[in-house]
Enzyme design. Sequence first.
Site, short mmCIF file in Angstrom:
data_model
loop_
_atom_site.label_atom_id
_atom_site.label_comp_id
_atom_site.label_asym_id
_atom_site.label_seq_id
_atom_site.Cartn_x
_atom_site.Cartn_y
_atom_site.Cartn_z
N GLN A 15 -30.31 64.73 57.55
CA GLN A 15 -30.50 63.58 56.67
C GLN A 15 -31.04 62.35 57.39
OE1 GLN A 15 -26.41 64.42 54.85
NE2 GLN A 15 -27.50 63.49 53.14
N ARG A 72 -18.88 60.44 62.97
CA ARG A 72 -19.06 61.87 62.69
C ARG A 72 -20.54 62.13 62.45
NH1 ARG A 72 -18.69 64.78 57.21
NH2 ARG A 72 -19.02 66.90 57.91
N HIS A 116 -24.15 71.41 59.23
CA HIS A 116 -24.24 70.62 58.01
C HIS A 116 -25.48 71.09 57.24
CE1 HIS A 116 -22.81 66.64 56.11
NE2 HIS A 116 -23.75 67.10 55.29
N ASN A 161 -19.49 71.89 57.40
CA ASN A 161 -19.43 70.88 56.36
C ASN A 161 -19.59 71.53 54.99
OD1 ASN A 161 -19.67 67.95 55.41
ND2 ASN A 161 -21.48 68.89 54.49
N GLU A 162 -18.61 71.35 54.14
CA GLU A 162 -18.72 71.71 52.72
C GLU A 162 -19.33 73.09 52.48
OE1 GLU A 162 -20.36 68.67 50.25
OE2 GLU A 162 -19.04 67.13 51.02
N ASN A 288 -13.84 66.05 52.34
CA ASN A 288 -14.91 65.22 51.78
C ASN A 288 -14.59 65.03 50.31
OD1 ASN A 288 -16.02 65.66 54.29
ND2 ASN A 288 -17.93 66.57 53.55
N TYR A 290 -15.29 62.80 46.64
CA TYR A 290 -16.18 61.87 45.94
C TYR A 290 -15.76 61.49 44.53
CZ TYR A 290 -19.49 62.07 49.77
OH TYR A 290 -20.09 61.93 51.00
N GLU A 362 -15.53 62.47 54.70
CA GLU A 362 -16.55 61.79 53.89
C GLU A 362 -15.91 61.17 52.65
OE1 GLU A 362 -20.12 63.88 52.64
OE2 GLU A 362 -20.23 64.86 54.61
N TRP A 409 -18.97 57.62 54.08
CA TRP A 409 -20.30 58.20 53.94
C TRP A 409 -21.18 57.20 53.23
CZ3 TRP A 409 -22.55 62.38 56.01
CH2 TRP A 409 -23.86 62.67 55.56
N GLU A 416 -31.21 62.22 50.82
CA GLU A 416 -30.09 62.71 50.02
C GLU A 416 -30.47 64.06 49.36
OE1 GLU A 416 -26.91 62.20 49.83
OE2 GLU A 416 -26.70 63.53 48.11
N TRP A 417 -30.75 65.03 50.19
CA TRP A 417 -30.99 66.41 49.77
C TRP A 417 -31.98 66.48 48.59
CZ3 TRP A 417 -29.62 68.70 53.95
CH2 TRP A 417 -28.51 68.25 54.66
N PHE A 425 -26.92 55.91 49.72
CA PHE A 425 -25.48 55.98 49.98
C PHE A 425 -25.05 55.09 51.16
CE2 PHE A 425 -25.35 59.90 47.47
CZ PHE A 425 -24.00 60.05 47.11
C1 BGC Z 1 -22.58 65.94 51.83
C2 BGC Z 1 -23.55 64.88 52.29
C3 BGC Z 1 -24.15 64.18 51.08
C4 BGC Z 1 -23.04 63.54 50.28
C5 BGC Z 1 -23.51 62.82 49.04
C6 BGC Z 1 -21.72 65.53 50.65
O1 BGC Z 1 -21.69 66.58 49.75
O2 BGC Z 1 -21.82 66.43 52.89
O3 BGC Z 1 -24.49 65.45 53.11
O4 BGC Z 1 -25.11 63.26 51.44
O5 BGC Z 1 -22.13 64.50 49.86
O6 BGC Z 1 -24.12 63.68 48.15
#
Ligand code: BGC
Length: 460
Positions: A15, A72, A116, A161-162, A288, A290, A362, A409, A416-417, A425
């Site tokens: 990223q 991290r 990741h 990661n995830e 992580n 959100y 995160e 994060w 952002e993928w 972010f």
């Molecule tokens: C990921 C990050 C991503 C963030 C926000 C997480 O799922 O580890 O790489 O940028 O969420 O979408």
Amino acid sequence: MKKNFIWGTATSAHQIEGAWLEDGKGMNIWDAFSHTPGKIANEDHSEVACDHYHLYETDIAHMKDLGVNGYRFSIAWSRVIPDGKGKVNPQGIDFYNRLIDSLLAAGITPFITLYHWDLPLTLQMEHDGWLSEVTADAFARYAQICFEAFGDRVTNWITFNENWCTAVIGNGQGHFAPGRISDDEPYIVAHNLLLAHGKAVQNFRQGDFPGQIGIANNCDWREPYTDSPEDKAAAQEALEFFFGWFTDPVIFGDYPAIMRERLGDRLPHFTPEQSEMLKGSSDFLGLNHYTTHYASREPIAPDQMKADVGNGGDQDDQQVYLHHDPDWPRTSMGWFVVPWGFRKLLNWIKEHYGDIPIFVTENGCSVAADNKEDAVNDQFRADFVEGYTQALTQAVEEDGVNVKGYFCWTLMDNFEWTRGYNMRFGLIYCDFETQERTPKASFHHYAEIIQRHRSGGTED
Ligand code: BGC
């Protein structure tokens, strides 16, 4: 909070680094995916991203200003081993040596994530990536190379990661690299990712490397929609399909019973040796987190889909419907801001997995803005971080949850993928044309939060 609590920030290689083919780096599945027309918003890719590969000193100087004592970041596997399994690229090792040494000189503790999402492309092309245990073995070797190269200075390691995203979004829904669509493959991919974790941890422990190693799993909170036993069960099961899928094996050595019940032999089996290898293979749990949803067993609207907003595990395998409160604030990703859900999730983890240390690896949010001035005045994010760190403090101080660190994060706006550079972010604004960095209001607010906790902190 304890004085030695880690207040940090997080990023990932793909990223931010850029330098996508520089100094011997090989291609990874995201390089290929994002150069496939139609996969990423605005056809964005991360050839340059934040150019962190060249600007890492500047970024560390910002971290110093922020006052974090932990950072991290992830290693790009294809920078260290361009094809994932063959020759080591010394220039890749050199880059991470420079980064680690500069962090240590700035008084910032490195937390390394080994994976990741950026699988070396060759492993995908030749072995179908995580569908094959060959990839798990290649990962264990790569991990060993990293422990040997950096383990004299780095004592905090995160294998993955995830994995949920790799399995479900990358190998089930096809929205993430490698872009596969399947109902069954997510379970096979998950199985190989877990074996890869176990093998890498075995190498770490047998090699007597100093420090701790764990895994970073993602999970949203699932609150029962009503007090009915059905809705309570739906919420529990949703959490097990989400967090339990990747956490039960590394703590208890096997998948949650509800997954076996629902999936039968679609869920692969661990041999007794594999189960033994996995059991207790995480010194800590990375989380992580959100967002939050309500969960119910039955739909609340006649045409409601099971999980139109993303759910843990393959959607049809769970009898869970998700809802939200229309009053909840929403980030520009469409994710709901519900700090109390975070506190509840931390308590749930404690109830399920005991007193194992937790690092919140995160937590953060995207905020839309039309221009730099608006982006930098991100009161929304400052409020988000305030709310979530308050919930965290309550979980630690009032509920006794064993959280050792929190990583916001993310340090700066980045790739952002599938959403490309549109979703910002960062605590720092990044101008992707000039590579100028500008700390946002939330940067200053997070710095204050850190200072507040540090000055009022208790001795260990
Ligand atoms: C990921 C990050 C991503 C963030 C926000 C997480 O799922 O580890 O790489 O940028 O969420 O979408």
